[in-house]
Design an enzyme around this catalytic site. Structure first.
Site, PDB file in Angstrom:
ATOM      1  N   SER A   1       1.257  -1.096   0.525  1.00 42.42           N
ATOM      2  CA  SER A   1      -0.048  -0.383  -0.384  1.00 42.42           C
ATOM      3  C   SER A   1       0.594   1.679   0.184  1.00 42.42           C
ATOM      4  O   SER A   1       1.892   1.160  -0.028  1.00 42.42           O
ATOM      5  CB  SER A   1      -1.015   0.353   1.005  1.00 42.42           C
ATOM      6  OG  SER A   1      -0.208  -0.039   2.726  1.00 42.42           O
ATOM      7  N   LYS A   2       0.176   2.240  -0.208  1.00 42.83           N
ATOM      8  CA  LYS A   2       0.896   3.508   0.109  1.00 42.83           C
ATOM      9  C   LYS A   2       1.993   3.945   1.121  1.00 42.83           C
ATOM     10  O   LYS A   2       2.845   4.374   0.530  1.00 42.83           O
ATOM     11  CB  LYS A   2       0.273   4.730  -0.104  1.00 42.83           C
ATOM     12  CG  LYS A   2      -1.384   5.141  -1.177  1.00 42.83           C
ATOM     13  CD  LYS A   2      -1.128   5.222  -2.427  1.00 42.83           C
ATOM     14  CE  LYS A   2      -1.878   5.919  -3.013  1.00 42.83           C
ATOM     15  NZ  LYS A   2      -1.001   6.270  -4.523  1.00 42.83           N
ATOM     16  N   ARG A   3       1.890   3.172   2.006  1.00 47.84           N
ATOM     17  CA  ARG A   3       3.106   3.559   2.717  1.00 47.84           C
ATOM     18  C   ARG A   3       3.907   2.852   2.807  1.00 47.84           C
ATOM     19  O   ARG A   3       5.143   2.647   3.486  1.00 47.84           O
ATOM     20  CB  ARG A   3       2.733   2.925   4.007  1.00 47.84           C
ATOM     21  CG  ARG A   3       2.606   1.422   4.446  1.00 47.84           C
ATOM     22  CD  ARG A   3       1.348   0.858   5.670  1.00 47.84           C
ATOM     23  NE  ARG A   3       2.206   0.817   7.012  1.00 47.84           N
ATOM     24  CZ  ARG A   3       2.745  -0.078   7.609  1.00 47.84           C
ATOM     25  NH1 ARG A   3       2.920  -0.979   6.976  1.00 47.84           N
ATOM     26  NH2 ARG A   3       3.576   0.110   9.020  1.00 47.84           N
ATOM     27  N   HIS A   4       4.491   2.121   1.718  1.00 53.71           N
ATOM     28  CA  HIS A   4       5.885   1.377   0.464  1.00 53.71           C
ATOM     29  C   HIS A   4       6.536   2.676  -0.150  1.00 53.71           C
ATOM     30  O   HIS A   4       6.677   1.420  -0.654  1.00 53.71           O
ATOM     31  CB  HIS A   4       5.360  -0.140   0.774  1.00 53.71           C
ATOM     32  CG  HIS A   4       4.241  -1.289   1.643  1.00 53.71           C
ATOM     33  ND1 HIS A   4       3.302  -1.234   1.723  1.00 53.71           N
ATOM     34  CD2 HIS A   4       5.028  -1.362   3.305  1.00 53.71           C
ATOM     35  CE1 HIS A   4       3.439  -2.495   3.099  1.00 53.71           C
ATOM     36  NE2 HIS A   4       3.720  -1.933   3.666  1.00 53.71           N
ATOM     37  N   GLY A   5       5.307   3.800  -0.392  1.00 52.93           N
ATOM     38  CA  GLY A   5       5.898   3.972  -0.751  1.00 52.93           C
ATOM     39  C   GLY A   5       5.494   3.784  -2.486  1.00 52.93           C
ATOM     40  O   GLY A   5       3.795   4.008  -2.679  1.00 52.93           O
TER      41      GLY A   5
END
Length: 453
Positions: free
Chosen positions: A220-224
Site C-alpha cells: 500500500s501507499k505506506r510502502h512507497g
RNA sequence: GGCGCCUUGGUCAAGUGGUUAAGACUCCAGCCUCUCACGCUGGCUACAUGGGUUCGAAUCCCAUAGGCGUCACCA
C-alpha cells in the site's frame, strides 16, 4: 470443459490507478490465456457509481498497452460479447435477478433507498468449490449471509454481476485475488441456481510490501510506489517491471532463467508455477532486474529511453548517446540520471578535502605539483584531437614521464574537473564530455583554488 | 471473534518420503581497475513450533503459534 477454448478476464473497477497486484493479476490471466491459445478479455466493473473516476477506462487500457498486455476483447477492442462495461449491461442483470426471485432463490427487500433484490442462502449444508491452487475449499452455508444482488439504484453488486458476465462471456478460468475466496461459495450457489457450468477458479496470493520497521502487509501507499504508473515515472522500464512482477508469485519450471520477454513468458507460463503464499515486493530485486535491462540495451536505445527523464544543455545533448554508454551500467532507474550528470553542466563547489586520497597517495600539495604540468600538457591538445582515445594516450604518456602511479595523476585531475568524489566514467571520459575549453577552465580554476588555500 | 487461506535464508524461490536443502536479489571479502560501476571468484544466512505416521520427513497427518483475508445496497 477441456475442449473449450480458454477464456480469461481482467475485471478492474475504473479507479484511474493500477495497483501492482492488479497488474499482476491481469498479467497472469493474460499469460495463461495466451499460453493456451485462448482469449483474454478486459471488462470494466463500474457498478459502484460513487467510485467512478473520469477517463479511468482509457487509463486502464493505456496501462495494459504499456505493459504489453493485449486484450482480445474489451471496451475499446469490442468483441462478440459487448458491451464490456457493466454499467451498460444493467438490463441484463435485472432480468436474471428477477428470474431468481421467480424461482424463490432471491427476494425483494424494501430499504431506505428503494427496493433491492437479495440472494437467499441455504441455512444448512455446505458448499465446496475447486481451486487450482488450493484444491477443494469447503465453507458451511450458515456462514453465508443473504447478499444483495441488485442494489436499489438498479445496479448489480460485484458478487452478482461477475457471475452473470463470466457465464455470458464464456469465461473458463477465473483468476483473481484471494480476497474473493470466502465469497466464492455465494457465486457457486448462483451458478447452481441458474444451472450453469462452474468455471475453474484460481485465487492468487496477494502482493505484500515491507515497511521501514520491517513489518510486512499488503502493498500500500505506506510502502512507497504501489502502482505501475508510479514505477514508470521513477524510470523503471515497463518491460522490466512486467518481468519482475511476473516472477512475484510465479516461477517457471525446469529453468533458472529470470529475464524473460513477453513472448518467452507466454511460451513458458503454466499454472503449476504459481505460488500460493504471499510475496513481498522487493525494490532491491527490481533494481537489479532493471539494471539488467539497461545493460542489454544499445547506447542509442538507452539514450532514447532516458531523454524523457533528463534536462541537458546543448553540449551534453549532442554527446548524450556517448554519455549513455557510461550511464548504462551505473543506473537502476532513469530518474537517478539527472543528479549524477548535473556536474557536467554546472561545476559543483570546490572542496579541497576531495584532493586528499590516501590510496592514490595524493594530497593538496601533490595535486598542485601534478596539475600544473598536466594543464600545460593538455593545453597543447587541439580541440579536434580532444577525443577519449587521444586524451588517454597523452595522459598515459605524461604519467609515464613523471614516473608516478597512474592513480596518483588521475585522481587530482578527475577531482579538478568534477569536484566530485564519484563520477560516471573516469578522467578521459569526463574531459571529452566537458570539451576542451570547459575542461581547461575548470582545471585552472581548481588550481587557483588549491593555491589560495 | 466466527470462518477461510498461508508458513523453506532478510527478499523471490527450487524441492512433491532418502539431496552436501538448488538458483537469484541483498550483504560481505577478493580480483580487475584512471573514481564509481560493470565483469569475475568466493562467502554468510533457511525447512515456524510440538506431536505423530514411516526404516527414513522440508515433503504425509494432527495440534499450536504467527501472518493475511473475509464477514457492505465496495470491488
Amino acid at each position: 470443459m477441456s475442449n473449450k477454448k480458454v477464456r480469461t478476464r481482467f475485471a478492474p473497477s475504473p479507479t484511474g490507478y493500477m495497483h501492482i497486484g492488479n497488474l499482476r493479476t491481469a498479467l497472469y490471466a493474460y499469460l495463461f490465456a495466451k499460453s493456451q491459445h485462448g482469449d483474454f478479455i478486459l471488462r470494466i466493473e463500474d457498478t459502484d457509481r460513487a467510485r467512478y473516476v473520469a477517463d479511468a477506462v482509457e487509463f486502464i487500457e493505456n496501462t495494459l498497452k504499456l505493459a504489453k498486455i493485449k486484450p482480445d476483447e474489451g471496451p475499446h477492442d469490442g468483441g462478440n460479447f459487448a458491451p464490456y462495461i457493466q454499467s451498460e449491461r444493467k438490463e441484463i442483470y435485472k432480468k436474471y435477478a428477477e428470474e431468481l426471485v421467480s424461482k424463490d432463490f432471491a427476494y425483494y427487500e424494501e430499504g431506505e433507498n428503494g427496493v433491492a433484490i437479495r440472494q437467499r442462502m441455504p441455512k444448512t449444508g455446505e458448499t465446496t468449490f475447486y481451486d487450482v491452487l488450493h484444491g477443494n475449499i469447503t465453507i458451511a452455508n450458515e456462514e453465508l449471509e443473504d447478499q444483495i444482488l441488485l442494489k436499489s439504484d438498479g445496479m448489480p453488486t460485484y458478487n452478482f454481476a461477475n457471475v452473470i458476465d463470466d457465464h455470458l462471456m464464456e469465461i473458463t478460468h477465473i483468476i483473481r485475488g484471494t480476497e474473493f475466496i470466502t465469497s466464492t461459495p455465494k457465486h457457486v450457489l448462483l451458478y447452481q441456481y441458474f444451472g450453469w457450468e462452474i468455471p475453474t477458479f484460481i485465487h492468487l496470493a496477494p502482493v505484500m510490501g515491507k515497511a521501514e520497521d520491517g513489518s510486512v502487509s499488503k502493498l500500500s501507499k505506506r510502502h512507497g510506489a504501489t502502482s505501475f504508473g508510479d514505477l514508470v515515472d521513477m524510470g523503471y522500464l515497463p518491460e522490466a517491471i512486467t518481468n519482475y512482477v511476473a516472477l512475484l508469485g510465479w516461477n517457471p519450471k525446469n529453468t533458472n532463467q529470470e529475464i524473460f520477454s513477453m513472448d518467452e513468458l507466454i511460451d513458458i507460463f503454466s499454472l503449476d508455477g504459481l505460488s500460493k503464499s504471499p510475496a513481498v515486493f522487493d525494490y532491491d530485486k527490481l533494481n537489479w532486474m532493471s539494471s539488467e535491462y539497461f545493460k542489454k540495451m544499445s547506447d542509442e536505445e538507452f539514450a532514447e529511453a532516458a531523454r524523457k527523464y533528463v534536462k541537458l544543455d546543448e553540449n551534453l545533448s549532442a554527446k548524450f548517446v556517448y554519455l549513455s554508454s557510461l550511464l548504462k551500467t551505473r543506473v537502476t532507474k532513469l530518474n537517478e540520471i539527472q543528479e549524477s550528470i548535473e556536474f557536467l553542466m554546472t561545476m559543483p563547489d570546490f572542496d579541497s578535502e576531495l584532493f586528499i586520497n590516501k590510496r592514490n597517495k595524493v594530497n593538496v600539495e601533490k595535486s598542485i605539483e601534478i596539475l600544473t604540468p598536466a594543464l600545460e600538457m593538455l593545453e597543447k591538445i587541439s580541440a579536434e584531437d580532444w577525443t577519449v582515445d587521444n586524451l588517454n594516450e597523452k595522459i598515459s604518456a605524461f604519467t609515464a614521464n613523471t614516473g608516478l602511479k597512474v592513480g596518483t595523476v588521475m585522481w587530482p585531475l578527475r577531482i579538478a574537473i568534477s569536484n566530485k568524489k564519484v563520477t560516471p566514467g573516469g578522467v578521459t571520459e569526463i574531459l571529452y564530455l566537458l570539451g576542451r575549453e570547459i575542461s581547461l577552465n575548470r582545471i585552472k580554476q581548481s588550481l587557483d583554488n588549491l593555491k589560495n588555500l
